[in-house]
Design a protein around this motif. Structure first.
Motif, mmCIF file in Angstrom:
data_model
loop_
_atom_site.group_PDB
_atom_site.id
_atom_site.type_symbol
_atom_site.label_atom_id
_atom_site.label_comp_id
_atom_site.label_asym_id
_atom_site.label_seq_id
_atom_site.Cartn_x
_atom_site.Cartn_y
_atom_site.Cartn_z
ATOM 1 N N ALA A 66 78.115 64.889 30.068
ATOM 2 C CA ALA A 66 79.052 65.562 30.972
ATOM 3 C C ALA A 66 79.350 64.725 32.204
ATOM 4 O O ALA A 66 80.409 64.890 32.829
ATOM 5 C CB ALA A 66 78.489 66.915 31.397
ATOM 6 N N ASP A 104 82.680 62.988 32.450
ATOM 7 C CA ASP A 104 83.800 63.743 33.013
ATOM 8 C C ASP A 104 83.789 63.688 34.533
ATOM 9 O O ASP A 104 84.841 63.608 35.173
ATOM 10 C CB ASP A 104 83.732 65.208 32.568
ATOM 11 C CG ASP A 104 83.872 65.374 31.066
ATOM 12 O OD1 ASP A 104 84.427 64.473 30.420
ATOM 13 O OD2 ASP A 104 83.413 66.400 30.544
ATOM 14 N N GLY A 145 85.140 60.348 35.855
ATOM 15 C CA GLY A 145 86.326 59.896 35.131
ATOM 16 C C GLY A 145 87.239 59.025 35.966
ATOM 17 O O GLY A 145 87.867 58.084 35.462
ATOM 18 N N HIS A 187 75.527 70.439 37.196
ATOM 19 C CA HIS A 187 76.634 70.618 36.249
ATOM 20 C C HIS A 187 76.194 71.341 34.980
ATOM 21 O O HIS A 187 77.032 71.897 34.266
ATOM 22 C CB HIS A 187 77.272 69.267 35.903
ATOM 23 C CG HIS A 187 76.450 68.414 34.983
ATOM 24 N ND1 HIS A 187 75.657 67.384 35.431
ATOM 25 C CD2 HIS A 187 76.291 68.444 33.629
ATOM 26 C CE1 HIS A 187 75.060 66.801 34.398
ATOM 27 N NE2 HIS A 187 75.413 67.427 33.306
ATOM 28 N N TYR A 226 78.137 73.654 31.996
ATOM 29 C CA TYR A 226 78.274 73.107 30.645
ATOM 30 C C TYR A 226 77.400 73.825 29.616
ATOM 31 O O TYR A 226 77.703 73.808 28.433
ATOM 32 C CB TYR A 226 77.941 71.613 30.643
ATOM 33 C CG TYR A 226 79.066 70.745 31.132
ATOM 34 C CD1 TYR A 226 79.907 70.082 30.233
ATOM 35 C CD2 TYR A 226 79.314 70.571 32.486
ATOM 36 C CE1 TYR A 226 80.945 69.286 30.668
ATOM 37 C CE2 TYR A 226 80.342 69.766 32.934
ATOM 38 C CZ TYR A 226 81.169 69.124 32.015
ATOM 39 O OH TYR A 226 82.198 68.338 32.458
#
Length: 294
Positions: free
Chosen positions: A101, A104, A107, A245, A249
């Motif tokens: 994750a 992301d 990114g 996070h 997720y």
């Protein structure tokens, strides 16, 4: 100050340890000490306060670091990009992630690197859950994004690319689930599974886990995947410190995620094998340092 002298100064300002600075720059400790003494003679004032137990920047040293760091990072980025371009950027940079994750979450860094070196393809992959560094050892990745610190011989550590709070994952039936928050000392009251704190790379299997006050932490069974960890937590077989996070997720009715009142933030940073460093790796690290400096 010459460029190498600036590099020695800035590295020592980051590490605050002559031995680690020497190892990171592949210099002798005497050379590091000599370089700093020479810089202090040129400037006419101490840059570091040194005792047998600690190394700290003086006010003049802090000001010099703050003034030099942005320019030095820009120079590093420009040179690394030029070298990479000169040697050819066709091919790919393989970036492994301990926590997929996080790809992301950074990114923007990946996209900026692609724009800066359009001839270099960036391939993202997941690192082995039990031992993320193994992706580098097996030459299956060029650079790894993992939880810091990583103090392992033969590996270089680069800049922090993402910072986030630490949470404790518990079963929704766990007594902690009725709380608003927990402390690191609470970890001594249950079995702790594969943990983001203490980080696996910083706490090898033969080193006991302890709370900040020294209370022993019971380690739970090893898990092959992150999904297995959360299955064990949901079943009440232990608790697990995780990056924030994870609450988004991996949310499910059988889990609860609680903030810590006293845990340091979790830092994700770049790690690569010293012997396998390439121009593309240097360019990626330089781009990350430029992004970190704002």
């Amino acid at each position: 100050m010459e460029r190498r002298d600036i590099e020695v100064f800035l590295t020592l300002a980051e590490e605050l340890h002559f031995g680690r600075t020497a190892e990171r720059l592949r210099l002798s400790q005497a050379r590091v000490s000599q370089t700093i003494k020479q810089a202090e003679r040129q400037i006419g004032a101490p840059l570091f306060d040194r005792t047998s137990r600690r190394v700290e920047l003086t006010p003049i040293g802090r000001r010099l670091r703050d003034d030099l760091l942005p320019a030095h990072r820009q120079i590093e980025t420009a040179l690394a990009t030029a070298v990479a371009a000169g040697r050819g950027t066709d091919g790919e940079l393989r970036v492994a992630f301990e926590a997929p994750a996080v790809a992301d979450l950074i990114g923007e860094l990946l996209e900026r690197f692609r724009r800066r070196l359009p001839g270099c393809r960036v391939r993202v992959r997941e690192a082995p859950f039990a031992d993320p560094l193994d992706a580098l050892r097996r030459a299956e990745a060029d650079v790894l994004v993992t939880a810091l610190p990583v103090n392992v011989a033969g590996f270089e550590t680069g800049p922090v690319v993402h910072t986030e709070p630490l949470l404790l994952a518990v079963s929704s039936r766990h007594p902690f689930a009725r709380r608003r928050a927990v402390s690191l000392e609470d970890l001594a009251r249950d079995t702790v599974l594969h943990a983001a704190w203490p980080t696996a790379a910083a706490q090898p299997a033969d080193i006991p886990w302890l709370t900040p006050t020294g209370a022993p932490i019971t380690r739970g069974p090893a898990a092959a995947t992150v999904q297995e960890v959360f299955a064990l937590v949901a079943a009440g077989d232990g608790v697990c410190p995780v990056a924030a996070h994870a609450a988004a997720y991996f949310a499910r009715p059988t889990l609860a995620f609680l903030p810590f009142t006293d845990a340091p933030p979790l830092e994700w940073g770049l790690v690569w094998r010293r012997a396998a460093e390439t121009a593309r790796v240097r360019a990626f690290v330089a781009q990350a340092r430029t992004r970190a400096s704002g």
